[in-house]
Design a protein around this motif. Structure first.
Motif, PDB file in Angstrom:
ATOM      1  N   ALA A 186      -9.429  -0.664  -4.676  1.00  0.00           N
ATOM      2  CA  ALA A 186     -10.156  -0.018  -3.585  1.00  0.00           C
ATOM      3  C   ALA A 186      -9.604   1.378  -3.310  1.00  0.00           C
ATOM      4  O   ALA A 186     -10.354   2.332  -3.102  1.00  0.00           O
ATOM      5  N   VAL A 187      -8.257   1.488  -3.345  1.00  0.00           N
ATOM      6  CA  VAL A 187      -7.644   2.797  -3.098  1.00  0.00           C
ATOM      7  C   VAL A 187      -7.989   3.761  -4.233  1.00  0.00           C
ATOM      8  O   VAL A 187      -8.392   4.902  -3.994  1.00  0.00           O
ATOM      9  N   ILE A 194       0.837  -1.203   0.000  1.00  0.00           N
ATOM     10  CA  ILE A 194       0.000   0.000   0.000  1.00  0.00           C
ATOM     11  C   ILE A 194       0.873   1.255   0.000  1.00  0.00           C
ATOM     12  O   ILE A 194       0.655   2.178  -0.785  1.00  0.00           O
ATOM     13  N   VAL A 195       1.883   1.273   0.883  1.00  0.00           N
ATOM     14  CA  VAL A 195       2.732   2.456   0.975  1.00  0.00           C
ATOM     15  C   VAL A 195       3.410   2.725  -0.372  1.00  0.00           C
ATOM     16  O   VAL A 195       3.428   3.859  -0.864  1.00  0.00           O
ATOM     17  N   SER A 244       3.836   5.642  -5.545  1.00  0.00           N
ATOM     18  CA  SER A 244       3.978   5.622  -7.009  1.00  0.00           C
ATOM     19  C   SER A 244       2.888   6.465  -7.664  1.00  0.00           C
ATOM     20  O   SER A 244       3.096   7.046  -8.720  1.00  0.00           O
ATOM     21  N   LYS A 245       1.729   6.541  -7.002  1.00  0.00           N
ATOM     22  CA  LYS A 245       0.632   7.333  -7.581  1.00  0.00           C
ATOM     23  C   LYS A 245       0.752   8.804  -7.176  1.00  0.00           C
ATOM     24  O   LYS A 245      -0.110   9.619  -7.509  1.00  0.00           O
ATOM     25  N   LYS A 246       1.756   9.106  -6.379  1.00  0.00           N
ATOM     26  CA  LYS A 246       1.984  10.472  -5.885  1.00  0.00           C
ATOM     27  C   LYS A 246       0.758  11.042  -5.160  1.00  0.00           C
ATOM     28  O   LYS A 246       0.356  12.187  -5.382  1.00  0.00           O
ATOM     29  N   CYS A 247       0.130  10.226  -4.359  1.00  0.00           N
ATOM     30  CA  CYS A 247      -1.034  10.743  -3.629  1.00  0.00           C
ATOM     31  C   CYS A 247      -0.873  10.499  -2.132  1.00  0.00           C
ATOM     32  O   CYS A 247      -1.826  10.200  -1.422  1.00  0.00           O
ATOM     33  N   LYS A 248       0.353  10.597  -1.670  1.00  0.00           N
ATOM     34  CA  LYS A 248       0.672  10.351  -0.277  1.00  0.00           C
ATOM     35  C   LYS A 248      -0.157  11.203   0.695  1.00  0.00           C
ATOM     36  O   LYS A 248      -0.545  10.762   1.771  1.00  0.00           O
TER      37      LYS A 248
END
Lengths: 664, 157
Positions: free
Chosen positions: A658-659, A610-611, A616-620
């Motif tokens: 889901a994310v 998940i982390v 990688s999606k740059k949505c931290k």
């Protein structure tokens, strides 16, 4: 060769006593102790049992093994002075408001201060006036009355295997409290209350509801009905100096006292215990047919909470039948208004129990009727004794009265419910059916009785061999559950009561510290059973009538299920979760379970994935990841919760989807 | 500074390193304190669940030893020795001066900017150098109040 000690000049023989304290007490010398309980490990902290031994000096009796020929003095001037100083120091550290203390007159510190003639305390009082812990219905904690003997800590850990209480800090800052210094309600406490029984002072006491009951009694618009549990009649006499009184006579005196106080009807929980057996035996037979065994009894609320907290995989084995108190509540609040012709809102329902956990049970949401609890107040045997004293009644001299009908008529099966093995014996009597004339039905299954914390029995019944276990003490229960899991043990029926000896040894009973008192109580219940006309719950005509009139005619009917059954659910032990994101808890919540089950099944990899995915999606900054113990779905571990929805055994792809969905 | 995730990962590795053995509770707590600089409550709860010991017991151990801290500590930890030798050599004046300089008190031991934590210890075993203080494991001997204040200013930069 006979082994002996010379105690104060008198020869006393010993055999297997584990220390000289036991031998000294055998010689009828009451050596004072706070921290010594024969059922617990030896701690040796209170230093009150110091004795002088020739050639050994002054040593603690509790932690000194016997060796033949020891010459012991228990009352030299030196020792007496030392004990006095110990007590004086404890008193300096003690909230000495004895007159308003629940434990007054049964407090060991108070007794010892009197015994040793402490006239003044030379040291400055250094109590801090900390607030009482009133977070639970069951118990009250008052830190300023604690003498740090650790009896509660050891009982909770060694006998019950819970460990809800512990020592915190060190030296003069030491206190006993639940984890993280929080209130008891937030701990794993199952409310058995045995800590309050072993507490020598008033640091932990059952929470009294006496004032509320008096208030209800004085309200002219209310009708207060009450029922007493089986074990109460076996112990209350102790408070009033009645020894070896029969259960029937004592129960009669209790009824007389309660009527005198203004209770409208006085019933017997043994009646609803009869109902519990009929219902539970019916459930047992059905489960046997479906091979859905073992069946665990569910009369003990501390045991039920224990299973809910620690062994969710066994919740399905708990009998869905309410406990006798639970059934009394449902019958009293939902059926009795019709029987008695009293409006439900004018009825106040009280129960008298040997137990502190019953106070908690009465407030369980699962037992409420549309959010309204059935039983308004639960008082303990101790509290009943206080009410009797407050009324000025001379209990010893009261003439016996009979219980009110219909909830006052019981068979012997309902009475023996109050002791370890009683529920099993009652269920067996019900399952076995009637015996031929002339046989003593009260002795038919007496082989399940006994004093051990784990007992087993095998019985040929219903054309098969039934394996039964009878347990008291939750550490014993934990051991059996572990072995059931690994199939080292196999049973059809398991009875568990949390308190030593069962309900007779409950924490709501008058304080006792010796095995003999508890055994006497058990004896009273068995004798009471013997002297009753009926011994099998199915023979109780009023139970049959209640079923016919209000409960769908027979055990297991839809109506019976609605009124007499309940459900259980996993109770989370930990409320904490560990933050993984660095964004101060903002964004979509993602919760990875790190409970024992999930951790073994790869929650670390899930978290890692998940982390990395979020990075990688740059949505931290848009997600708030945390690790928690636990998500309460251990059977389907590992688990992840994304924005409130739990996903079990997730694949990487499912989590990603889901994310993504939540981030859109 | 390490991220929360990295710290949590090391907690897991610490537990694995000690094979989830409950008798290794103290070394585990030490290693975790090394990581977080203190013992956060939620981590203690997690440890208790992972090792299968009651949280009250874990909390008892964590509060028993003064080495363990349950509140966050500053970046630099100053330990002033107040053992017999240092006390005689007026360590209390050093403590007072540092408290005044850092705006701290007996109960408040960490500065608001989380830069310094001031502790006193019973003995550092360096009595020959009394009075002694230690900043982040570096020992400074024969200190005075003014020397200590200068040292703090130097560290602050």
């Amino acid at each position: 060769m006979e082994k002996y000690l010379i105690i104060n000049g008198i020869k006393v023989f010993f055999d297997n006593e584990k220390n000289i304290l036991e031998v000294i007490r055998k010689a009828k010398i009451e050596l004072p102790t706070f921290c010594y309980h024969s059922e617990l490990s030896t701690y040796g902290s209170c230093r009150l049992c110091m004795v002088e031994v020739e050639n050994m000096g002054i040593i603690p009796a509790c932690s000194t093994p016997c060796s033949s020929g020891m010459v012991i003095s228990t009352n030299t001037e030196k020792i007496i002075n030392m004990r006095k100083i110990v007590i004086e120091l404890l008193l300096a550290n003690h909230d000495r408001d004895c007159t308003t203390c629940q434990k007054s007159q049964s407090c060991k510190l108070q007794t010892l201060a009197r015994r040793f003639g402490i006239e003044t305390v030379r040291f400055k009082n250094v109590t801090h006036k900390t607030d009482k812990d009133l977070s639970t219905y069951a118990l009250v904690r008052e830190q300023d009355k604690c003498v740090l003997c650790g009896d509660c800590v050891r009982f909770c850990d060694e006998i019950q295997s819970i460990g809800a209480l512990g020592f915190v800090n060190r030296g003069s800052k030491s206190v006993v409290c639940p984890s993280f210094g929080k209130d008891l309600e937030l701990s794993e406490c199952v409310y058995c209350g045995q800590c309050s029984r072993v507490c020598p002072t008033g640091a932990i006491t059952p929470r009294s509801e006496v004032r509320q009951v008096w208030k209800a009694l004085s309200d002219k618009n209310k009708k207060v009905i009450v029922a007493i549990a089986p074990a109460v009649r076996a112990a209350i006499g102790e408070v009033f100096g009645l020894v070896n009184e029969s259960g029937i006579r004592t129960a009669g005196k209790i009824v007389a006292a309660l009527k005198n106080m203004g209770f409208y009807k006085v019933f017997d929980v043994s009646f609803t215990a009869d109902m519990t057996i009929v219902e539970e035996a019916n459930e047992f037979l059905e489960r046997l047919k479906e091979d859905n065994i073992p069946l665990f009894t569910s009369c003990c609320p501390a045991w039920v909470k224990f299973v809910e907290q620690y062994y969710p995989e066994f919740i399905k084995n708990l009998s869905t039948c309410r406990s006798p108190q639970g059934m009394y509540g449902a019958v009293a609040k939902r059926i009795m208004p019709r029987v008695l012709g009293v409006k439900k809102e004018d009825l106040v329902v009280v129960s008298i129990m040997p137990c502190t956990a019953k106070k908690y049970e009465a407030r369980r949401k699962e037992l409420a009727d549309n959010g309204e609890i059935d039983i308004d107040y639960v008082i303990t045997t101790q509290e009943l004794a206080m009410m009797i004293e407050e009324s000025g009644l001379r209990f010893q001299e009261l003439e016996s009265y009979a219980f009110n009908m219909p909830l006052g008529f019981k068979t012997g099966a309902g009475v023996i419910f109050g002791t370890s093995g009683g529920v099993t014996e009652a269920v067996l009597r019900n399952v076995a059916g009637s015996m031929s004339d002339g046989q003593d039905e009260s002795e038919q299954f007496s082989f399940v009785r006994g004093d051990n914390g784990i007992r087993e029995a095998t019985i040929n019944l219903l054309g098969r061999e039934l394996k039964i276990a009878i347990i008291y003490g939750l550490r014993n229960a934990r051991q059996v559950l572990r072995e059931l899991k690994t199939e080292k043990r196999k049973y059809d029926f398991v009875e568990v009561m949390a308190c030593p000896g069962g309900c007779v040894g409950g924490a709501g009973q008058p304080v006792y510290n010796d095995l003999v008192t508890r055994q006497n109580r058990t004896k009273v219940l068995y004798e009471n059973d013997k002297t009753l006309e009926l011994h099998k719950p199915q023979d109780n005509p009023y139970v049959q009538k209640l079923y016919n009139d209000y409960l769908g005619g027979a055990p297991g009917s839809t109506k019976a299920h609605e009124y007499l059954h309940t459900h259980y659910k996993y109770k989370k032990r930990y409320k904490e979760s560990v933050a993984i994101s660095d964004n101060d808890n903002k964004g979509v919540e993602i919760n990875v379970c790190f409970g024992n089950h999930c951790m073994k099944r790869g929650s670390k990899d899930i978290l890692k994935h998940i982390v990395e995915y979020v990075e990688s999606k740059k949505c931290k900054d848009k997600v708030n990841i945390s690790a928690s113990v636990c998500l309460e779905k251990c059977f389907s571990a590992p688990n992840v919760k994304v924005a409130g929805t739990t996903i079990s055994k997730p694949s990487d792809k499912i989590i990603e989807e889901a994310v993504d969905k939540e981030l859109k | 500074m390490k991220s929360n995730y990295e710290k949590f990962k090391s907690v897991c590795s610490i537990l694995e390193h000690y094979s989830f053995d409950k008798s290794k509770l103290i070394p585990i707590l030490q290693a975790i304190q090394e990581e977080y600089k203190y013992l956060p409550q939620e981590i203690l709860a997690f440890i208790s669940s992972a090792l299968n010991i009651s949280p009250a017991k874990v909390y008892g151990v964590a509060t028993f030893y003064s080495h363990f801290s349950l509140t966050p500590k500053g970046k630099h930890i100053i330990r002033v020795c107040d053992g017999t030798a240092c006390h005689v050599k007026k360590s209390s004046s050093i403590i007072e001066a540092l408290r005044e300089k850092l705006n701290l008190s007996e109960s408040e031991m960490t500065t608001k900017d989380m830069l310094f934590t001031l502790e006193t210890v019973a003995c550092l075993g360096a009595c020959g150098l009394a009075p002694v203080l230690v900043v982040d494991d570096k020992v400074y001997g024969q200190m005075t109040a003014s020397k200590a204040v200068t040292l703090i200013e130097q560290i602050k930069g």
